[in-house]
Motif scaffolding. Sequence first.
Motif, PDB file in Angstrom:
ATOM      1  N   LYS A  60      52.245  31.258-105.678  1.00  0.00           N
ATOM      2  CA  LYS A  60      51.421  32.475-105.769  1.00  0.00           C
ATOM      3  C   LYS A  60      52.211  33.625-106.400  1.00  0.00           C
ATOM      4  CE  LYS A  60      48.411  31.346-101.891  1.00  0.00           C
ATOM      5  NZ  LYS A  60      48.121  31.613-100.472  1.00  0.00           N
TER       6      LYS A  60
ATOM      7  N   SER B 189      57.770  29.035 -98.532  1.00  0.00           N
ATOM      8  CA  SER B 189      57.027  27.815 -98.856  1.00  0.00           C
ATOM      9  C   SER B 189      56.799  27.726-100.358  1.00  0.00           C
ATOM     10  CB  SER B 189      55.680  27.787 -98.130  1.00  0.00           C
ATOM     11  OG  SER B 189      54.789  28.717 -98.702  1.00  0.00           O
TER      12      SER B 189
ATOM     13  N   ARG C  71      63.632  29.524 -95.479  1.00  0.00           N
ATOM     14  CA  ARG C  71      63.509  30.189 -96.774  1.00  0.00           C
ATOM     15  C   ARG C  71      64.206  29.364 -97.828  1.00  0.00           C
ATOM     16  NH1 ARG C  71      66.761  35.532 -97.679  1.00  0.00           N
ATOM     17  NH2 ARG C  71      66.202  34.982 -99.771  1.00  0.00           N
TER      18      ARG C  71
ATOM     19  N   VAL D 177      61.248  33.693 -99.492  1.00  0.00           N
ATOM     20  CA  VAL D 177      60.130  32.832 -99.851  1.00  0.00           C
ATOM     21  C   VAL D 177      60.251  31.590 -98.984  1.00  0.00           C
ATOM     22  CG1 VAL D 177      58.984  31.541-101.686  1.00  0.00           C
ATOM     23  CG2 VAL D 177      60.140  33.695-102.222  1.00  0.00           C
TER      24      VAL D 177
ATOM     25  N   GLU E 200      53.998  27.029-101.713  1.00  0.00           N
ATOM     26  CA  GLU E 200      52.727  27.695-102.012  1.00  0.00           C
ATOM     27  C   GLU E 200      52.936  29.200-102.171  1.00  0.00           C
ATOM     28  OE1 GLU E 200      48.831  28.274-103.063  1.00  0.00           O
ATOM     29  OE2 GLU E 200      50.050  26.463-103.075  1.00  0.00           O
ATOM     30  N   ASP E 201      53.765  29.800-101.316  1.00  0.00           N
ATOM     31  CA  ASP E 201      54.078  31.224-101.471  1.00  0.00           C
ATOM     32  C   ASP E 201      54.745  31.480-102.820  1.00  0.00           C
ATOM     33  OD1 ASP E 201      53.057  31.727 -98.955  1.00  0.00           O
ATOM     34  OD2 ASP E 201      55.024  31.894 -97.979  1.00  0.00           O
TER      35      ASP E 201
END
Length: 171
Positions: free
Chosen positions: A46, A40, A79, A38, A42-43
């Motif tokens: 989500k 970010s 990450r 992962v 934002e990722d």
Amino acid sequence: MILPVRSRNASSGAKLSSVANKRERHDTILEIIGARVVSSQEDLRKLLLQRGWDVTQATLSRDLRELRLARVPTPEGARYAITDGSIEESRAALDTLLPQLFLRIDGVGEMLVLRTVPGGAQPIAAALDGEGWSDILGTVGGDDTILIICRSVAARERVLRRLKALAGEPG
């Protein structure tokens, strides 16, 4: 299977319920970070939403800080990774990361500005904070720049020499 969306206000009732929800959310974050790359917030937000957690960016930032997760550069890109914040780990991180991420450093008065490759400032700032050097009052890390506030001009010179040595730069 459709999961119910849990909003940050879903448990406005009992305090125990909100603590339990936070614990569950933290467990979900750790599970996601452990299972995949992962890169970010934002990722991650989500991915949490897919798992039924609708959180704001501010809540997610607080969760990441509480869980001691840091965005670290890897050969595949940045990450999130788990850190325990120990001095030994900070030292290893500083010794390992600084030579890879360091670009340049300069200072004025009691302040130093350390430049890194993009994404390198946060892990180095965290490692510096973990070192507990008495010459450093604090750091502010952006994406590729760290502001280091030292106790005095003499302290700034000591920190400058130390960081250059760790980075493998000529003194």
